[in-house]
Design a protein around this motif. Structure first.
Motif, short mmCIF file in Angstrom:
data_model
loop_
_atom_site.label_atom_id
_atom_site.label_comp_id
_atom_site.label_asym_id
_atom_site.label_seq_id
_atom_site.Cartn_x
_atom_site.Cartn_y
_atom_site.Cartn_z
N ASP A 8 -27.84 -81.92 70.33
CA ASP A 8 -27.54 -83.24 69.79
C ASP A 8 -26.13 -83.20 69.19
O ASP A 8 -25.58 -82.12 68.91
CB ASP A 8 -28.58 -83.57 68.72
N LEU A 9 -25.55 -84.38 68.99
CA LEU A 9 -24.18 -84.44 68.46
C LEU A 9 -24.15 -84.78 66.98
O LEU A 9 -23.86 -83.94 66.14
CB LEU A 9 -23.36 -85.46 69.26
N TRP A 10 -24.47 -86.04 66.65
CA TRP A 10 -24.32 -86.52 65.28
C TRP A 10 -25.36 -85.88 64.36
O TRP A 10 -26.55 -85.93 64.61
CB TRP A 10 -24.44 -88.04 65.23
N GLY A 11 -24.86 -85.26 63.29
CA GLY A 11 -25.75 -84.62 62.33
C GLY A 11 -26.18 -83.23 62.74
O GLY A 11 -26.79 -82.51 61.94
N THR A 12 -25.87 -82.84 63.97
CA THR A 12 -26.19 -81.50 64.44
C THR A 12 -24.92 -80.69 64.67
O THR A 12 -24.78 -79.57 64.18
CB THR A 12 -27.02 -81.54 65.74
N LEU A 13 -23.97 -81.26 65.42
CA LEU A 13 -22.71 -80.57 65.68
C LEU A 13 -21.55 -81.13 64.87
O LEU A 13 -20.63 -80.40 64.53
CB LEU A 13 -22.37 -80.65 67.18
N ILE A 14 -21.58 -82.44 64.61
CA ILE A 14 -20.50 -83.04 63.82
C ILE A 14 -21.09 -83.87 62.70
O ILE A 14 -22.21 -84.37 62.78
CB ILE A 14 -19.54 -83.90 64.68
N THR A 15 -20.29 -84.01 61.64
CA THR A 15 -20.69 -84.84 60.51
C THR A 15 -20.50 -86.31 60.85
O THR A 15 -19.82 -86.67 61.81
CB THR A 15 -19.83 -84.52 59.28
N GLY A 16 -21.09 -87.18 60.02
CA GLY A 16 -20.85 -88.60 60.18
C GLY A 16 -19.49 -89.02 59.65
O GLY A 16 -19.05 -90.14 59.91
N ASP A 62 -35.07 -85.84 68.53
CA ASP A 62 -34.70 -84.54 69.09
C ASP A 62 -35.91 -83.64 69.31
O ASP A 62 -36.12 -83.13 70.41
CB ASP A 62 -33.69 -83.84 68.17
N VAL A 63 -36.71 -83.44 68.27
CA VAL A 63 -37.84 -82.50 68.39
C VAL A 63 -38.97 -83.11 69.21
O VAL A 63 -39.36 -82.58 70.25
CB VAL A 63 -38.33 -82.07 67.00
#
Length: 262
Positions: free
Chosen positions: A16-24, A205-206
């Motif tokens: 996932d991207l938002w909240g997983t790899l990058i911040t908001g 995601d889960v």
């Protein structure tokens, strides 16, 4: 060491991207810029809604489509989002170029938030790649279309680290719908049980990954209650080793895929 001997060879790691790899990033700065530019455009067309009214309508529209996407997997049309704001303001969306101008503001506002990689995320991606894993970004898009996401990822030095990138705006459906994950499997040429999806949202995601037949790992930095039998971690430095251990466990016995309402 040959590629076949690498510990994650033959596996796709979807993230996932938002909240997983990058911040908001600074979401308030993005929201303020969007409203300021909306007012500037509307003023030029002779429309002068109060700042409070415009803010309320934009926020309500965004919250509505975000809820629909998250709970049903429906992919909202970005132009329809802006059109809905104009409709509620009682403004003709067919005024020449008005919708086009507002759309440019709406879709690029996220860049004003200046999101950044979460600490340890880049190193984790590189370690997964070095271990032989195929890296795929699997992200929902809402107000920000895939082309702007790609620009952002390129600026952050993340885009070239992925073997494939899947955005809901391109697919026409969003997580938690299983079609998102089956599309990733088809493009990887791998069965679903050779895909591990990593993300911070228990629902999209889960549950989404498990419901599609993939494995799931929960990025859980605040150590909130997690789904039973689903591995979680709080620091990205833990992720590569966790994935390697799961690969070994899966080779001996398939990882449990609990029902999403366990």
């Amino acid at each position: 060491m040959t590629s076949s001997a690498l510990p994650l060879s033959g596996w796709t790691v979807s993230l996932d991207l938002w909240g997983t790899l990058i911040t908001g990033g600074d979401r308030q700065a993005a929201a303020d810029w969007r409203l300021t530019e909306f007012r500037r455009v509307l003023d030029a067309y002779g429309h002068h809604p109060s700042p409070e009214k415009l803010s309320t309508i934009v926020r309500r529209t965004r919250e509505k489509v975000a809820h629909q996407q998250r709970t049903t997997g429906a992919q909202p049309d970005v132009e329809a989002q802006v059109g809905a704001v104009l409709d509620e303001l009682g403004i003709d969306r067919d005024e020449p170029d008005l919708l086009k101008l507002l759309l440019a503001v709406h879709t690029h506002a996220v860049l004003r938030a200046c999101p950044q990689p979460i600490p340890g995320a880049v190193a984790a991606l590189d370690a997964i790649k070095a271990a032989g894993g195929r890296l795929v970004l699997t992200s929902n898009s809402l107000a920000t279309p895939p082309d702007v996401h790609r620009l952002l990822l390129s600026d952050l030095g993340l885009l070239d680290r992925f073997d494939d990138v899947l955005f809901s705006g391109d697919l026409g459906v969003a997580k938690p719908r299983p079609e998102v994950f089956t599309a990733g499997a088809a493009r990887a040429g791998m069965p679903l049980d050779r895909i591990v999806h990593v993300g911070d949202d228990p629902l999209t995601d889960v549950d989404g990954a498990l419901g599609a037949g993939c494995h799931a790992v929960h990025y859980n930095p605040r150590r909130k209650a997690a789904r039973p039998h689903v591995p979680d971690y709080a620091d990205h430095a833990e992720l590569p080793a966790l994935l390697v251990s799961l690969h070994g466990a899966a080779a001996a016995e398939p990882i449990s895929r609990s029902a999403s309402n366990d």
